[in-house]
Design a protein around this motif. Structure first.
Motif, short mmCIF file in Angstrom:
data_model
loop_
_atom_site.label_atom_id
_atom_site.label_comp_id
_atom_site.label_asym_id
_atom_site.label_seq_id
_atom_site.Cartn_x
_atom_site.Cartn_y
_atom_site.Cartn_z
N GLN A 1 0.85 -1.15 -0.15
CA GLN A 1 -0.04 -0.09 0.16
C GLN A 1 0.93 1.25 0.07
OE1 GLN A 1 -2.88 0.78 2.91
NE2 GLN A 1 -4.34 0.90 1.38
N HIS A 2 0.52 2.11 -0.99
CA HIS A 2 1.30 3.40 -1.15
C HIS A 2 0.44 4.61 -0.48
CE1 HIS A 2 2.74 6.77 -4.16
NE2 HIS A 2 3.16 6.90 -2.92
N PHE A 3 0.80 5.33 0.41
CA PHE A 3 -0.14 6.54 0.72
C PHE A 3 0.66 7.70 1.03
CE2 PHE A 3 0.89 4.18 4.78
CZ PHE A 3 0.89 5.23 5.74
N ILE A 4 -0.10 8.82 0.87
CA ILE A 4 0.43 10.07 1.21
C ILE A 4 -0.36 10.88 2.07
CG2 ILE A 4 1.23 12.15 0.26
CD1 ILE A 4 1.66 10.88 -2.49
N ILE A 5 0.18 11.50 3.44
CA ILE A 5 -0.67 12.21 4.19
C ILE A 5 0.20 13.55 4.25
CG2 ILE A 5 -1.60 10.12 5.48
CD1 ILE A 5 0.60 10.49 7.52
N CYS A 6 -0.47 14.81 4.85
CA CYS A 6 0.02 16.00 4.94
C CYS A 6 -0.46 16.54 6.37
CB CYS A 6 -0.44 16.80 3.77
SG CYS A 6 -0.30 16.20 2.25
N GLY A 7 0.50 17.67 7.08
CA GLY A 7 0.03 18.13 8.02
C GLY A 7 0.69 19.50 8.25
N PRO A 8 0.36 20.45 8.68
CA PRO A 8 0.96 21.73 9.07
C PRO A 8 2.01 21.48 9.96
CG PRO A 8 -1.03 21.61 10.24
CD PRO A 8 -0.89 20.67 9.36
N ALA A 9 3.15 22.44 9.53
CA ALA A 9 4.45 22.21 10.32
C ALA A 9 4.99 23.59 10.55
CB ALA A 9 5.50 21.34 9.65
N GLY A 10 5.32 23.76 11.89
CA GLY A 10 6.23 25.10 12.13
C GLY A 10 7.51 24.67 12.28
N ALA A 11 8.49 25.30 12.79
CA ALA A 11 9.80 24.95 13.17
C ALA A 11 10.10 23.73 13.78
CB ALA A 11 10.53 26.10 14.12
#
Length: 356
Positions: free
Chosen positions: A155-165
């Motif tokens: 299974q190939h998946f992509i997730i995202c999330g906000p990032a600060g320093a």
């Protein structure tokens, strides 16, 4: 193969919170596709973020057949969303897949998946100074079997999330402990692949040095315990007399970082000399003590550049640049992040805007 998009209703979508922590908050949607030996890659889908359902005997749990990547999307002051050299991360993803006996992904579809996911979740790309959207492509082995051997299903998946320093202190020097007992990877092993086992191997020493007041571990080669390799979360660079930047040569046990490669290309255009060499830790420490090395910094996607103020080896601290951020580190950081955020000219054509 095309990507099917099944978005949440508009009234179900969330907004990026004002307060978030790196790696703990994730956007509304994710990308998935599946692989089997008969059909190859299939069922490419962007859908609401959800849990995965895996058999307890899935190969990833028992034999660590897994790879991942990390890249970012940046919101420019004009609102344009930029990807920074995503094709390099995709190429490295496939090199890692090859090393871990996993199927490669179609590079064009992988990039389309990233751009489509960001376009759908564009409101999750934060606008705070120094913030970005972190993107985590991953592939795992899913065949339900116990028995050492390459999986048949993935299974190939992509997730995202906000990032600060990445580091709470921002562009402030950190303290790094040189591993004098434990080793991370050996030439001929999987050190140059971005696979979870490399990071699992570093956890014991990493947790131990944190208790001693250090932020990261600097790893040495596994054969002689003599030559500098990389820091746990990034590559490492040494600045000689404010002019020459030296980083360890890629040995086969060092991750070929995209930020590392970018700095090696960028620095000469800013008037610095660069070199890739085999670096003896004893000589490095002697050069710090004598003042020949004027700065040390780590570099990677998450941290971008992280100055090092202290190197500890065998219980002795070696202070770098009076524990202050050096001019070279700051210069490189400002220009590289300027390219990423669209405030500095991109003469390398590294930026790919995302169409919303």
């Amino acid at each position: 193969m095309s990507i099917t998009i099944q978005p949440l209703d508009v009234n179900q979508r969330r907004s990026c919170p004002e307060n978030f922590a790196f790696g703990t908050t994730f956007s509304d949607h994710m990308f998935t596709q599946e692989y089997d030996q008969t059909s190859g890659w299939n069922n490419a889908l962007i859908s609401p973020y959800h849990s995965l359902s895996l058999d307890p005997s899935a190969a990833v749990f028992h034999y660590s057949q897994e790879i991942f990547e990390g890249l970012k999307a940046y919101r420019s002051p004009t609102g344009v969303i930029n990807l920074f050299r995503p094709e390099e991360n995709i190429k490295r993803f496939n090199r890692s897949a090859n090393r871990m006996v996993m199927p490669q992904v179609d590079e064009a579809l992988h990039l389309d998946a990233i751009k489509s996911l960001i376009a759908l979740d564009h409101q999750w790309v934060p606008s705070q100074n120094g913030s970005s959207l972190y993107i985590r492509p991953t592939m795992i082995a899913t065949s339900p079997k116990l028995g050492l051997g390459a999986s048949s299903n993935y299974q190939h998946f992509i997730i995202c999330g906000p990032a600060g320093a990445y580091f709470k202190g921002g562009l402030e020097p950190i303290a790094v402990h040189v591993a004098d007992k434990y080793r991370r990877a050996v030439v001929g092993g999987v050190g140059e692949a971005k696979t979870g086992g490399n990071y699992a191997a570093s956890l014991y020493a990493s947790e131990d040095v944190v208790k001693k007041g250090y932020s990261q571990v600097l790893w040495l080669d596994a054969v002689e315990g003599r030559y500098v390799e990389e820091v746990g979360a990034m590559n490492i660079c040494f600045v000689y007399e404010g002019k020459r930047i030296v980083t360890p040569s890629l040995s086969g046990s060092i991750l070929p970082g995209v930020t590392r490669d970018s700095l090696l290309k960028l620095a000469p255009t800013l008037g610095y000399e660069v070199a890739e060499e085999r670096l003896d830790i004893e000589l490095i420490l002697a050069d710090i003590a004598s003042g020949k090395i004027t700065e040390v910094f780590g570099c990677g996607t998450a941290a971008v550049i992280s100055p090092v103020g202290v190197l500890c080896f065998k219980d002795k601290d070696y202070v770098v640049n009076n524990q202050k951020t050096g001019a070279v580190s700051k210069h490189l950081y400002d220009v590289l992040t300027g390219i990423q955020y669209g405030t500095h000219e991109d003469t390398f054509n590294w930026i790919q805007p995302v169409e919303i």
